[in-house]
Design an enzyme around this catalytic site. Structure first.
Site, PDB file in Angstrom:
ATOM      1  N   HIS A   1      37.369  41.005  44.540  1.00  0.00           N
ATOM      2  CA  HIS A   1      37.904  42.175  43.844  1.00  0.00           C
ATOM      3  C   HIS A   1      39.249  42.632  44.413  1.00  0.00           C
ATOM      4  O   HIS A   1      39.756  43.683  44.019  1.00  0.00           O
ATOM      5  CB  HIS A   1      36.898  43.321  43.914  1.00  0.00           C
ATOM      6  CG  HIS A   1      35.582  42.992  43.289  1.00  0.00           C
ATOM      7  ND1 HIS A   1      35.347  43.106  41.935  1.00  0.00           N
ATOM      8  CD2 HIS A   1      34.427  42.529  43.825  1.00  0.00           C
ATOM      9  CE1 HIS A   1      34.109  42.738  41.672  1.00  0.00           C
ATOM     10  NE2 HIS A   1      33.526  42.381  42.801  1.00  0.00           N
TER      11      HIS A   1
ATOM     12  N   SER B   1      34.239  46.827  45.202  1.00  0.00           N
ATOM     13  CA  SER B   1      34.468  47.268  43.830  1.00  0.00           C
ATOM     14  C   SER B   1      33.654  48.488  43.450  1.00  0.00           C
ATOM     15  O   SER B   1      34.092  49.304  42.638  1.00  0.00           O
ATOM     16  CB  SER B   1      34.137  46.129  42.867  1.00  0.00           C
ATOM     17  OG  SER B   1      32.757  45.801  42.921  1.00  0.00           O
TER      18      SER B   1
ATOM     19  N   LYS C   1      37.631  37.266  38.056  1.00  0.00           N
ATOM     20  CA  LYS C   1      38.137  38.639  38.025  1.00  0.00           C
ATOM     21  C   LYS C   1      39.594  38.625  37.546  1.00  0.00           C
ATOM     22  O   LYS C   1      39.850  38.387  36.392  1.00  0.00           O
ATOM     23  CB  LYS C   1      38.002  39.277  39.408  1.00  0.00           C
ATOM     24  CG  LYS C   1      36.606  39.154  40.023  1.00  0.00           C
ATOM     25  CD  LYS C   1      35.534  39.774  39.173  1.00  0.00           C
ATOM     26  CE  LYS C   1      34.177  39.847  39.843  1.00  0.00           C
ATOM     27  NZ  LYS C   1      33.554  38.577  40.213  1.00  0.00           N
TER      28      LYS C   1
END
Length: 354
Positions: free
Chosen positions: A264, A236, A296
């Site tokens: 991610h 990320s 996320k």
């Protein structure tokens, strides 16, 4: 210097010079008045109480804060955000573009997800009040895990209450002092902490370089019982992805397990948003351990491991962070279960750096 500029926007050399200057100035200041004590009394008093200022890193935190005050820089940490985290955020009644949150595909606050979370609370309360092996198991836990297993093309899955703690407990539990962990140099702190807990030999390789990982394993693998390669599906902070087929080949060549952290990647990579395997079009069964988080793209809280049924059964009965921790809260699991049944058909444009 521009008012309000983040201290960490300074170059490494500038920060080092500033800290050195402040450190020298601090050392030159006369000490504050304090009652005299004998050396024995001082030692005894210190032995009786925890002195946080003696902990590693405490002084550096203080120097950074002092530097910020010296330069009239606003502290960027622990700012209070008001409302739902999205593409924009509200801080102190002022709207800002938000590059620092995990809401990658804008599902946070979606009506169906919020309704599922509320329904789970109405049925099961705000907590399951126990470890799942004891009396904390609820139908929503298995619904969530089965949905995640299908999404990753795996036989089974186990969900835990935290993403960071999932990596710490699983890596720390699966490997031991006679084993080897080879990982990307930019791997997440949770993997490094799990490796330290395991006592295994830890060997990083240059970022994304599967050929370097191959050479490292060629040198070290014969000395250890088991070996684990750990990479992230999407890094990320840098926005790049590894060559998954390349790492699969390295793992098979050296009889090593391959673990991919999808925290991610899920919702972001691949034509369906199903992550790294979806992006490369590879059989997800070629990866031994899929790790993911609910915080996320899945806009909840917790972590999970997906893989073969025998692995998941082993972790459910023996991983300390699962066995000795409360089961996932109903609102988190209920929200995830609803989301798992309605996985995104299209991926988002990409995860913001954080």
């Amino acid at each position: 210097m521009e008012l309000g500029r983040n201290l960490f926007g300074l170059s490494a050399q500038a920060k080092a010079r500033l800290i050195d200057k402040l450190s020298s100035a601090s050392a030159a200041r006369p000490p504050g008045h304090s009652p005299r004590r004998s050396s024995r009394e001082t030692v005894d008093a210190a032995a009786q109480r925890l002195d946080a200022s003696a902990l590693e890193g405490f002084r550096e935190i203080g120097l950074i804060r002092e530097a910020a005050q010296f330069l009239d820089i606003a502290d960027p940490f622990f700012r209070v955000h008001e409302g739902i985290a999205g593409a924009e955020t509200l801080i102190g009644n002022k709207t800002y573009i938000n590059f620092a949150s995990y809401n990658y595909i804008a599902l946070n606050g979606h009506s169906r997800i919020s309704e599922a979370a509320k329904a789970a609370i109405d049925r099961y309360g705000t907590t399951v009040s126990a470890s799942r092996p004891v009396s904390g198991e609820r139908p929503l836990h298995r619904e969530l895990e089965q949905a995640l297993a299908r999404l990753h093309g795996c036989e089974d899955c186990v969900a835990l209450v935290g993403g960071h703690s999932t990596n710490v407990t699983v890596v720390g539990h699966l490997l031991g002092r006679n084993d080897l962990i080879v990982h990307d140099a930019l791997i997440h702190n949770s993997i490094a902490q799990g490796a330290a807990l395991s006592g295994a030999r830890r060997a990083p390789f240059p970022h994304l370089d599967h050929e370097a990982a191959d050479r490292l394993l060629g040198e070290l693998r014969p000395r250890y019982d088991r070996a684990l390669i750990v990479i992230e599906g999407h890094y990320s902070m840098d926005g790049d992805v590894p060559d998954l087929p390349g790492f699969i080949a390295v793992a098979r060549r050296h009889r090593a397990w391959l673990m991919v952290d999808e925290a991610h990647a899920l919702g972001v990579l691949g034509p369906r948003g199903f992550g790294t395997a979806d992006r490369f079009g590879v059989d997800p069964r070629e990866v031994d351990i899929w790790m993911g988080t609910l915080s996320k793209s899945l806009v909840s809280c917790g972590g999970y491991i997906a893989g073969r049924k025998d692995l998941i059964d082993y972790l459910k009965h023996s991983a300390p962070g699962f066995v000795f921790s409360v089961g996932m809260a109903p609102a988190s699991g209920g929200r995830g279960a609803r989301r798992g049944r309605a996985a995104p058909k299209r991926a988002g444009a990409g995860a913001p750096a954080q």
